[in-house]
Design a protein around this motif. Structure first.
Motif, short mmCIF file in Angstrom:
data_model
loop_
_atom_site.label_atom_id
_atom_site.label_comp_id
_atom_site.label_asym_id
_atom_site.label_seq_id
_atom_site.Cartn_x
_atom_site.Cartn_y
_atom_site.Cartn_z
N ILE A 112 31.54 97.17 -145.95
CA ILE A 112 32.50 96.09 -146.12
C ILE A 112 33.48 96.13 -144.95
O ILE A 112 34.05 97.18 -144.66
CB ILE A 112 33.27 96.22 -147.46
CG1 ILE A 112 32.30 96.08 -148.63
CG2 ILE A 112 34.39 95.20 -147.55
CD1 ILE A 112 32.95 96.27 -149.99
N VAL A 113 33.67 94.99 -144.29
CA VAL A 113 34.63 94.87 -143.20
C VAL A 113 35.92 94.28 -143.78
O VAL A 113 35.90 93.24 -144.43
CB VAL A 113 34.09 93.97 -142.06
CG1 VAL A 113 35.14 93.76 -140.99
CG2 VAL A 113 32.82 94.58 -141.48
N ILE A 114 37.03 94.96 -143.53
CA ILE A 114 38.33 94.52 -144.03
C ILE A 114 39.04 93.79 -142.91
O ILE A 114 39.16 94.31 -141.79
CB ILE A 114 39.16 95.73 -144.52
CG1 ILE A 114 38.35 96.46 -145.61
CG2 ILE A 114 40.51 95.29 -145.05
CD1 ILE A 114 38.64 97.91 -145.73
N THR A 115 39.50 92.58 -143.21
CA THR A 115 40.13 91.74 -142.18
C THR A 115 41.60 91.51 -142.49
O THR A 115 42.03 91.57 -143.64
CB THR A 115 39.41 90.39 -142.08
OG1 THR A 115 39.55 89.69 -143.31
CG2 THR A 115 37.94 90.54 -141.74
N ALA A 117 39.27 97.23 -140.26
CA ALA A 117 38.70 98.47 -140.79
C ALA A 117 37.33 98.18 -141.40
O ALA A 117 36.99 97.02 -141.66
CB ALA A 117 39.63 99.06 -141.84
N LYS A 118 36.58 99.25 -141.61
CA LYS A 118 35.25 99.11 -142.19
C LYS A 118 35.07 100.20 -143.24
O LYS A 118 35.35 101.37 -142.99
CB LYS A 118 34.19 99.27 -141.09
CG LYS A 118 32.79 98.94 -141.53
CD LYS A 118 31.76 99.20 -140.44
CE LYS A 118 31.91 98.23 -139.31
NZ LYS A 118 30.80 98.36 -138.34
N LEU A 119 34.63 99.81 -144.42
CA LEU A 119 34.32 100.74 -145.50
C LEU A 119 32.81 100.94 -145.51
O LEU A 119 32.06 99.99 -145.72
CB LEU A 119 34.81 100.19 -146.84
CG LEU A 119 34.59 101.05 -148.07
CD1 LEU A 119 35.34 102.38 -147.96
CD2 LEU A 119 35.04 100.31 -149.32
N VAL A 120 32.39 102.16 -145.23
CA VAL A 120 30.95 102.46 -145.14
C VAL A 120 30.61 103.59 -146.10
O VAL A 120 31.45 104.43 -146.42
CB VAL A 120 30.55 102.85 -143.70
CG1 VAL A 120 30.76 101.70 -142.75
CG2 VAL A 120 31.29 104.07 -143.24
N PRO A 121 29.36 103.65 -146.56
CA PRO A 121 28.96 104.74 -147.46
C PRO A 121 28.87 106.05 -146.70
O PRO A 121 28.53 106.08 -145.51
CB PRO A 121 27.60 104.31 -147.98
CG PRO A 121 27.08 103.35 -146.96
CD PRO A 121 28.28 102.70 -146.35
#
Length: 76
Positions: free
Chosen positions: A28-31, A38-42
């Motif tokens: 998920i890319v946070i804008t 930011a990017k939420l990655v597993p």
């Protein structure tokens, strides 16, 4: 492909989104104001070690070194 989400929405749904990323393995890319911040990655799953992975799965019953008292006939 990644999902984009605004920072304020991410803040409100953070824990749910973390579970989603863990299950789907999709990032998920946070804008903020339409720009990625930011990017939420597993996380990478740690690999199972080759040696010792069966540790604790075997139970020994009795003496495994002593000879068997029964006679054994190879011709039978």
């Amino acid at each position: 492909m990644s999902i984009q989400i605004q920072a304020r929405e991410f803040k409100a749904k953070c824990l749910k989104l973390m579970e989603q990323v863990q299950q789907t393995r999709e990032e998920i890319v946070i804008t903020k104001h339409g720009k990625p911040v930011a990017k939420l990655v597993p996380c990478e799953e740690p690999a199972q070690p080759i040696f010792g992975f069966l540790d604790g799965t075997v139970q020994l019953k009795g003496d495994i070194i002593a000879p068997i008292n029964e006679a054994w006939d190879a011709d039978a």
